[in-house]
Each structure stands twice: as C-alpha cells, then as structure tokens.
Design an enzyme around this catalytic site. Structure first.
Site, PDB file in Angstrom:
ATOM      1  CB  CYS A  97      -0.990  -0.044   1.162  1.00 50.88           C
ATOM      2  SG  CYS A  97      -2.355   1.134   0.976  1.00 50.88           S
ATOM      3  CG  HIS A 110      -3.004  -3.333   3.828  1.00 44.85           C
ATOM      4  ND1 HIS A 110      -2.025  -2.661   4.523  1.00 44.85           N
ATOM      5  CD2 HIS A 110      -3.724  -2.386   3.189  1.00 44.85           C
ATOM      6  CE1 HIS A 110      -2.146  -1.360   4.320  1.00 44.85           C
ATOM      7  NE2 HIS A 110      -3.160  -1.168   3.509  1.00 44.85           N
ATOM      8  CD  GLU A 164      -0.204  -5.647   5.924  1.00 45.33           C
ATOM      9  OE1 GLU A 164      -0.600  -4.472   6.010  1.00 45.33           O
ATOM     10  OE2 GLU A 164       0.029  -6.194   4.824  1.00 45.33           O
TER      11      GLU A 164
END
Length: 198
Positions: free
Chosen positions: A82, A175, A177
C-alpha cells in the site's frame, strides 16, 4: 551463517506489528527498523502500509531516506504494501507537498486510487507465483498506472495493476498482513534467502 534471514519492517508509521507477525510466521527473524544502524543489520526490508507522505517525511527526519535508497539500489530485497508500494515507485502522479520516494521499481503510481477510507474493500486477487487467490485488503489503496519494461506485473484488479516485481523489489496495493494468509510474506522471505545464498 544462520539460514534464517533477518528482515526488518520500517517502523516509522503504519501497520508494523502485523508485518512482524507475518514475517515470523514465514520463518524469518523480524525486527523493527527506525534508525540507519538498524537498517544496516537486516537482509531485507518491508515498507508497510500507512500514510505514504508521513512515512516519507519521517524517513527523511530519521536519516533513513538516503541509506534506504542506497540499500535498495545495491539490491537489498524490499517489499512494499500500500503506502510501501507508493514509496517504491519512481514517480507518483499526485504527490503531496514534500513527498519523496525511495524508488526501486520503474512504475508510476496513483495515490488513493481506489477511493477514500470508507470505500475500502476486500477482493480475491490472483497473484502470479501464488497457487490460489489471496484475499486482498484494499484500504485507500493506490494502483500502478504504468510500468517499465523490466517490471513484472503479478496481479491486476478491475483492470488496474495491484502487484509488481522488479528484481529484488516486490510491491502490492493491498495488505496481505491483515488476513492471516502469509503466502506473500513467504514469497518475500524466499526472495531474501535467494539473495543471501548468492
């Protein structure tokens, strides 16, 4: 030399903790990086999501911008998510005042291209090199407007480029994660291991 790579997460702003967890799950030693001497000790680096202008200005303030550029130019593996994708671009279409990039990927990006915070969304994304779709979390996400000839496009969403790789640099608009699916972190750890093995 231990086979376990040491991978830093640029810990100036953004979702640092989630990347540290994902990297540890992907069998790396994960460390926050805030100072040039910490950067010098890692085999690779993740630049997390957050606010790209803030991360850029803090990197300059903490004396990290030039060491970052030097390490990336020298081939240190780096993965930007991002805001991290924006920071790895050679050019931003709509930069904020004072915003700088690290560079490393021959691409032009557009900030907040998928809309504002309240237009955030999740989507299944087919990523080249990953067996099945990953769950992409797009939060005020950028997209890649164009890439140079040496950039490999790994994924698109709604006709826009959302994942790229150039040499040892990897970047996604979304994202990974935040999802518990650590396959992109595993891919990055494999990239770091390959560079260490050379």
């Amino acid at each position: 030399m231990s086979d376990t790579p040491v991978i830093g997460v640029l810990a100036l702003q953004g979702d640092v903790r989630e990347h540290l967890v994902a990297l540890a799950t992907a069998d790396a030693v994960a460390r926050p990086v805030r100072r040039p001497e910490e950067l010098a000790e890692v085999d690779g680096l993740v630049i997390p999501g957050g606010e790209s202008t803030t991360i850029s200005k803090l990197a300059v303030l903490f004396g990290l911008m030039e060491p970052l550029r030097e390490r990336v130019r020298a081939g240190m593996p780096v993965y930007g998510t991002c805001a991290g994708l924006i920071l790895l671009a050679e050019k931003i279409l709509d930069p904020r005042s004072g915003q700088e990039t690290v560079g490393g990927i021959d691409m032009i990006v557009r900030r907040n291209a998928f809309g504002r915070q309240n237009e955030s969304f999740e989507a299944a994304v087919e990523v080249r090199g990953v067996a099945s779709p990953v769950d992409g979390v797009f939060i005020r996400a950028p997209w890649v407007e164009s890439v140079g000839a040496s950039v490999e496009v790994l994924a698109e969403h709604d006709g826009h480029i959302v994942a790229v790789r150039q040499g040892n640099a990897l970047a996604t608009s979304f994202h990974p994660e935040l999802t518990g699916d650590h396959r992109l972190h595993e891919l990055f750890v494999a990239m770091v291991r390959a560079v260490r093995a050379e």
